[in-house]
Motif scaffolding. Structure first.
Motif, PDB file in Angstrom:
ATOM      1  N   THR A  28       0.895  -1.181  -0.002  1.00  0.00           N
ATOM      2  CA  THR A  28       0.082   0.042  -0.035  1.00  0.00           C
ATOM      3  C   THR A  28       1.024   1.172   0.084  1.00  0.00           C
ATOM      4  OG1 THR A  28      -1.691  -1.476   1.133  1.00  0.00           O
ATOM      5  CG2 THR A  28      -1.590   1.208   1.283  1.00  0.00           C
ATOM      6  N   CYS A  29       1.960   1.239   0.840  1.00  0.00           N
ATOM      7  CA  CYS A  29       2.928   2.333   0.642  1.00  0.00           C
ATOM      8  C   CYS A  29       3.370   2.650  -0.716  1.00  0.00           C
ATOM      9  CB  CYS A  29       4.067   2.296   1.623  1.00  0.00           C
ATOM     10  SG  CYS A  29       3.372   2.336   3.363  1.00  0.00           S
ATOM     11  N   LEU A  30       3.862   1.666  -1.467  1.00  0.00           N
ATOM     12  CA  LEU A  30       4.227   1.735  -2.741  1.00  0.00           C
ATOM     13  C   LEU A  30       3.244   2.429  -3.665  1.00  0.00           C
ATOM     14  CD1 LEU A  30       6.454  -1.609  -2.864  1.00  0.00           C
ATOM     15  CD2 LEU A  30       7.212   1.006  -2.602  1.00  0.00           C
ATOM     16  N   LEU A  31       1.888   1.964  -3.651  1.00  0.00           N
ATOM     17  CA  LEU A  31       0.836   2.280  -4.233  1.00  0.00           C
ATOM     18  C   LEU A  31       0.679   3.839  -3.954  1.00  0.00           C
ATOM     19  CD1 LEU A  31      -1.494  -0.470  -4.348  1.00  0.00           C
ATOM     20  CD2 LEU A  31       0.078   0.126  -6.394  1.00  0.00           C
ATOM     21  N   SER A  32       0.748   4.117  -2.754  1.00  0.00           N
ATOM     22  CA  SER A  32       0.526   5.452  -2.357  1.00  0.00           C
ATOM     23  C   SER A  32       1.460   6.701  -2.941  1.00  0.00           C
ATOM     24  CB  SER A  32       0.483   5.661  -0.779  1.00  0.00           C
ATOM     25  OG  SER A  32      -0.735   4.733  -0.278  1.00  0.00           O
ATOM     26  N   ILE A  33       2.560   6.261  -2.930  1.00  0.00           N
ATOM     27  CA  ILE A  33       3.698   6.943  -3.462  1.00  0.00           C
ATOM     28  C   ILE A  33       3.692   6.929  -4.880  1.00  0.00           C
ATOM     29  CG2 ILE A  33       6.160   7.119  -3.970  1.00  0.00           C
ATOM     30  CD1 ILE A  33       6.769   5.879  -1.133  1.00  0.00           C
ATOM     31  N   ALA A  34       3.275   6.132  -5.420  1.00  0.00           N
ATOM     32  CA  ALA A  34       2.945   6.279  -7.117  1.00  0.00           C
ATOM     33  C   ALA A  34       1.689   7.102  -7.254  1.00  0.00           C
ATOM     34  CB  ALA A  34       2.617   4.713  -7.650  1.00  0.00           C
ATOM     35  N   ALA A  35       0.616   7.097  -6.481  1.00  0.00           N
ATOM     36  CA  ALA A  35      -0.586   7.751  -6.833  1.00  0.00           C
ATOM     37  C   ALA A  35      -0.437   9.294  -6.419  1.00  0.00           C
ATOM     38  CB  ALA A  35      -1.768   7.208  -5.786  1.00  0.00           C
ATOM     39  N   ALA A 116      -2.650   6.059   3.503  1.00  0.00           N
ATOM     40  CA  ALA A 116      -2.902   7.132   3.531  1.00  0.00           C
ATOM     41  C   ALA A 116      -1.990   8.378   4.196  1.00  0.00           C
ATOM     42  CB  ALA A 116      -4.265   7.256   4.360  1.00  0.00           C
ATOM     43  N   PHE A 117      -1.176   7.800   5.243  1.00  0.00           N
ATOM     44  CA  PHE A 117      -0.285   8.575   5.834  1.00  0.00           C
ATOM     45  C   PHE A 117       0.816   8.889   4.861  1.00  0.00           C
ATOM     46  CE2 PHE A 117       3.766   8.772   8.310  1.00  0.00           C
ATOM     47  CZ  PHE A 117       3.594  10.034   9.020  1.00  0.00           C
ATOM     48  N   ILE A 118       1.425   7.751   4.232  1.00  0.00           N
ATOM     49  CA  ILE A 118       2.501   8.126   3.395  1.00  0.00           C
ATOM     50  C   ILE A 118       2.126   8.834   2.249  1.00  0.00           C
ATOM     51  CG2 ILE A 118       4.071   6.688   1.835  1.00  0.00           C
ATOM     52  CD1 ILE A 118       4.796   6.322   4.823  1.00  0.00           C
ATOM     53  N   TYR A 119       0.837   8.608   1.745  1.00  0.00           N
ATOM     54  CA  TYR A 119       0.429   9.473   0.520  1.00  0.00           C
ATOM     55  C   TYR A 119       0.225  10.769   0.731  1.00  0.00           C
ATOM     56  CZ  TYR A 119      -3.141  11.661  -2.234  1.00  0.00           C
ATOM     57  OH  TYR A 119      -3.673  12.533  -3.161  1.00  0.00           O
ATOM     58  N   SER A 120      -0.145  11.413   2.160  1.00  0.00           N
ATOM     59  CA  SER A 120      -0.066  12.743   2.577  1.00  0.00           C
ATOM     60  C   SER A 120       1.102  13.280   2.747  1.00  0.00           C
ATOM     61  CB  SER A 120      -1.101  12.696   3.742  1.00  0.00           C
ATOM     62  OG  SER A 120      -0.401  12.060   4.577  1.00  0.00           O
ATOM     63  N   ILE A 121       2.081  12.486   3.131  1.00  0.00           N
ATOM     64  CA  ILE A 121       3.413  13.050   3.267  1.00  0.00           C
ATOM     65  C   ILE A 121       3.777  13.211   1.955  1.00  0.00           C
ATOM     66  CG2 ILE A 121       5.752  12.513   4.163  1.00  0.00           C
ATOM     67  CD1 ILE A 121       3.700  13.615   6.235  1.00  0.00           C
ATOM     68  N   VAL A 122       3.912  12.402   1.157  1.00  0.00           N
ATOM     69  CA  VAL A 122       4.573  12.624  -0.237  1.00  0.00           C
ATOM     70  C   VAL A 122       3.997  13.763  -0.975  1.00  0.00           C
ATOM     71  CG1 VAL A 122       5.252  11.531  -2.320  1.00  0.00           C
ATOM     72  CG2 VAL A 122       5.589  10.209  -0.004  1.00  0.00           C
ATOM     73  N   ALA A 123       2.800  13.580  -0.954  1.00  0.00           N
ATOM     74  CA  ALA A 123       1.900  14.840  -1.661  1.00  0.00           C
ATOM     75  C   ALA A 123       2.043  16.040  -1.247  1.00  0.00           C
ATOM     76  CB  ALA A 123       0.452  14.281  -1.832  1.00  0.00           C
ATOM     77  N   LEU A 124       2.052  16.207   0.193  1.00  0.00           N
ATOM     78  CA  LEU A 124       2.242  17.423   0.942  1.00  0.00           C
ATOM     79  C   LEU A 124       3.656  17.830   0.440  1.00  0.00           C
ATOM     80  CD1 LEU A 124       0.856  19.604   2.619  1.00  0.00           C
ATOM     81  CD2 LEU A 124       1.960  18.365   4.475  1.00  0.00           C
ATOM     82  N   THR A 125       4.557  17.335   0.488  1.00  0.00           N
ATOM     83  CA  THR A 125       6.098  17.581   0.181  1.00  0.00           C
ATOM     84  C   THR A 125       6.204  18.119  -1.265  1.00  0.00           C
ATOM     85  OG1 THR A 125       6.891  16.007   2.014  1.00  0.00           O
ATOM     86  CG2 THR A 125       8.448  17.103  -0.011  1.00  0.00           C
ATOM     87  N   ALA A 126       5.681  17.348  -2.205  1.00  0.00           N
ATOM     88  CA  ALA A 126       5.653  17.787  -3.642  1.00  0.00           C
ATOM     89  C   ALA A 126       4.922  19.087  -3.873  1.00  0.00           C
ATOM     90  CB  ALA A 126       4.977  16.658  -4.484  1.00  0.00           C
ATOM     91  N   PHE A 141      -6.439  17.069  -5.749  1.00  0.00           N
ATOM     92  CA  PHE A 141      -7.478  17.189  -4.866  1.00  0.00           C
ATOM     93  C   PHE A 141      -8.700  16.091  -4.996  1.00  0.00           C
ATOM     94  CE2 PHE A 141     -12.040  18.740  -4.802  1.00  0.00           C
ATOM     95  CZ  PHE A 141     -12.045  19.394  -3.459  1.00  0.00           C
ATOM     96  N   VAL A 142      -8.755  15.450  -6.400  1.00  0.00           N
ATOM     97  CA  VAL A 142      -9.661  14.575  -6.372  1.00  0.00           C
ATOM     98  C   VAL A 142      -8.917  13.095  -5.707  1.00  0.00           C
ATOM     99  CG1 VAL A 142     -10.586  12.912  -8.111  1.00  0.00           C
ATOM    100  CG2 VAL A 142     -10.417  15.362  -8.511  1.00  0.00           C
ATOM    101  N   LEU A 143      -7.641  12.971  -6.011  1.00  0.00           N
ATOM    102  CA  LEU A 143      -7.102  11.697  -5.383  1.00  0.00           C
ATOM    103  C   LEU A 143      -7.194  11.826  -3.754  1.00  0.00           C
ATOM    104  CD1 LEU A 143      -3.991  11.274  -7.335  1.00  0.00           C
ATOM    105  CD2 LEU A 143      -6.051  10.079  -7.341  1.00  0.00           C
ATOM    106  N   THR A 144      -7.134  13.097  -3.281  1.00  0.00           N
ATOM    107  CA  THR A 144      -7.211  13.124  -1.717  1.00  0.00           C
ATOM    108  C   THR A 144      -8.466  13.068  -1.118  1.00  0.00           C
ATOM    109  OG1 THR A 144      -5.412  14.944  -1.819  1.00  0.00           O
ATOM    110  CG2 THR A 144      -6.516  14.900  -0.046  1.00  0.00           C
ATOM    111  N   ALA A 145      -9.397  13.582  -1.820  1.00  0.00           N
ATOM    112  CA  ALA A 145     -10.818  13.278  -1.726  1.00  0.00           C
ATOM    113  C   ALA A 145     -11.386  11.928  -1.379  1.00  0.00           C
ATOM    114  CB  ALA A 145     -11.926  14.046  -2.528  1.00  0.00           C
ATOM    115  N   ILE A 146     -10.772  11.151  -2.704  1.00  0.00           N
ATOM    116  CA  ILE A 146     -10.894   9.721  -2.678  1.00  0.00           C
ATOM    117  C   ILE A 146     -10.191   9.044  -1.584  1.00  0.00           C
ATOM    118  CG2 ILE A 146     -10.411   7.724  -3.950  1.00  0.00           C
ATOM    119  CD1 ILE A 146     -10.750   9.183  -6.656  1.00  0.00           C
ATOM    120  N   ALA A 147      -9.102   9.494  -1.195  1.00  0.00           N
ATOM    121  CA  ALA A 147      -8.294   8.824   0.010  1.00  0.00           C
ATOM    122  C   ALA A 147      -9.241   9.055   1.332  1.00  0.00           C
ATOM    123  CB  ALA A 147      -7.031   9.462   0.049  1.00  0.00           C
TER     124      ALA A 147
END
Length: 445
Positions: A28-35, A116-126, A141-147
């Motif tokens: 899930t972490c790998l998929l979150s980073i990719a998303a 979700a935690f990894i996704y938020s950290i990576v997306a927030l940094t980017a 925004f759409v991906l975050t709402a889905i998450a």
């Protein structure tokens, strides 16, 4: 050894990965980073002129909330799961731990929260470093709402599951399901798709290299070796057998009569030996675990005969499942052609399965009248619906249970109730005794 991996061996390793808590969170972490980084792909298209304009501040706020809360929720999930695991080990039996830790809903929930935690950290940094443009902002925004939606739905469903995880009823259900699956697999393939053991077996004996339990046998590898050497393999240790140096695993033979040391190593490698028994290929282990749960419930410290009675009903369902026809007639005809015609495999005996299931309950529940009555009724049901081996095993254990009750019950009325429930055994015994007396009289005349 053959270069391929058989389907059964692949299933065995997949099930072992299923018991590891880190596998799904890692995926899930790998998929979150990719998303999180995939939103950048929208910037390379012309979608920026079509999609609504989204300022980065709302997206940043949503990601900040997610980053701050998901780690806390993930920590809460881990602590709740650990408590459930400890509860299952203490109230049921430690042997059920592998089933509890492999709970799909708990693993999916933990994976979702960490992902979700990894996704938020990576997306927030980017996002704060200006990695995205207009189209990327909208996609993010759409991906975050889905998450957020996935996290909320997962959390609600998981709360319903974690309230039951580790409870005695849930543990019994999981053990019953695992045992039923193993029973069906063995019922459909009594010799594991090999051939029955032939009499007068001669050959070279292969011993276990270490101490443990046989967890899995790769019959495809054994068949490949036998075809290569024009030999045969006779299995001596089925899954669940305790293995130790000096304990026979198999007996092998070749047409030439010569066995190289490399051949022995190949045979040994086909036997997966571990420290613990597992449910996959060992239906008797599931019966042992259910019996252990009932025995613990009958201990003076817990004193819960209701759980033991529930276990007895579960055992009856499992033996009824074992007694059902294996497959449809068309499929059964195909079973006469074994996949591994050079590997001889012994079948498991119903008498041994009854020993695993009912001996402990009859011993520890001998002084509890309601448990003994239910046990006699269960054995009577199995004697009526089962085939000849099951009928004989049920009557044998009914006699043993009645004798144990006679020694343990102090009140004559309680013993009379148990004897009444065991009347089906006494009737058969009386009939047999009458026949024996009649035969003796005829013989005397």
């Amino acid at each position: 050894m053959p270069s391929f991996i058989s389907t059964e061996r692949l299933r065995f390793f997949i099930n072992r990965l299923h018991e590891r808590l880190w596998v799904r969170p890692l995926a899930t972490c790998l998929l979150s980073i990719a998303a999180a980084l995939a939103a950048k792909l929208a910037d390379d298209t012309e979608l920026g002129a079509i999609l609504p304009a989204i300022k980065p501040e709302p997206v940043e706020t949503m990601l900040s909330i997610m980053a701050a809360s998901m780690l806390v929720i993930a920590t809460f999930a881990v602590s709740s799961m650990v408590s459930a695991y400890a509860s299952a080990s203490s109230t049921a039996t430690p042997r059920s731990f592998s089933l509890i830790i492999g709970d799909d809903k708990s693993q999916n929930a933990l994976s979702t929260f960490i992902g979700a935690f990894i996704y938020s950290i990576v997306a927030l940094t980017a996002l704060k470093n200006g990695y995205f443009k207009a189209a990327g902002h909208f996609t993010l925004f759409v991906l975050t709402a889905i998450a957020f939606g996935v996290v909320i739905i997962t959390f609600v469903r998981w709360m319903d599951s974690i309230a039951r995880l580790g409870r005695i009823g849930t543990t019994i259900t999981k053990v019953e399901q695992a045992t039923a699956q193993a029973l069906v697999r063995r019922k459909d393939a009594p010799t594991l798709h090999g051939v029955p053991v032939l009499p007068q077996v001669h050959g070279w004996v292969v011993f276990a290299p270490s101490v443990g339990y046989v967890q899995h046998i790769d019959l495809a590898a054994l068949q490949a070796w036998a075809e290569k050497t024009d030999g045969r393999v006779v299995i001596a240790a089925l899954p669940g057998t305790f293995a130790a140096p000096g304990r026979e695993l198999a007996c092998i033979s070749t047409r030439s009569g010569e066995i190289a040391e490399s051949d022995r190593e190949q045979i040994i490698q086909s036997f997966q030996i571990g420290n613990d028994r597992i449910f996959d290929d060992d239906p008797r282990f599931g019966l042992v675990v259910l019996s252990e749960i009932a025995c613990r419930a009958l201990s003076p410290a817990i004193n819960d005969p209701g759980t033991a009675i529930n276990i007895i009903g579960t055992l009856v369902r499992l033996f009824v499942l074992w007694n059902e026809p294996a497959k449809a007639e068309a499929e059964a005809a195909d079973e006469h052609i074994p996949k591994y015609d050079r590997v001889e495999v012994p079948e498991i005996f119903v008498r041994d399965m009854f020993d695993d299931a009912f001996t402990g309950i009859a011993r520890d529940g001998a002084g509890t009248v309601e448990v003994m009555v239910r046990l006699q009724k269960a054995l009577q049901s199995l004697a009526l619906i089962g085939d000849a081996p099951m009928k004989e095993a049920a009557k044998h254990h009914a006699r043993l249970a009645l004798e144990r009750a006679r020694l343990a019950l102090n009140l004559a009325q309680d013993l009379a109730v148990v004897r009444h429930a065991a009347a089906f055994v006494k009737t058969d015994t009386s009939s047999k005794h009458s026949r024996d007396v009649s035969s003796d009289e005829n013989h005397d005349h």
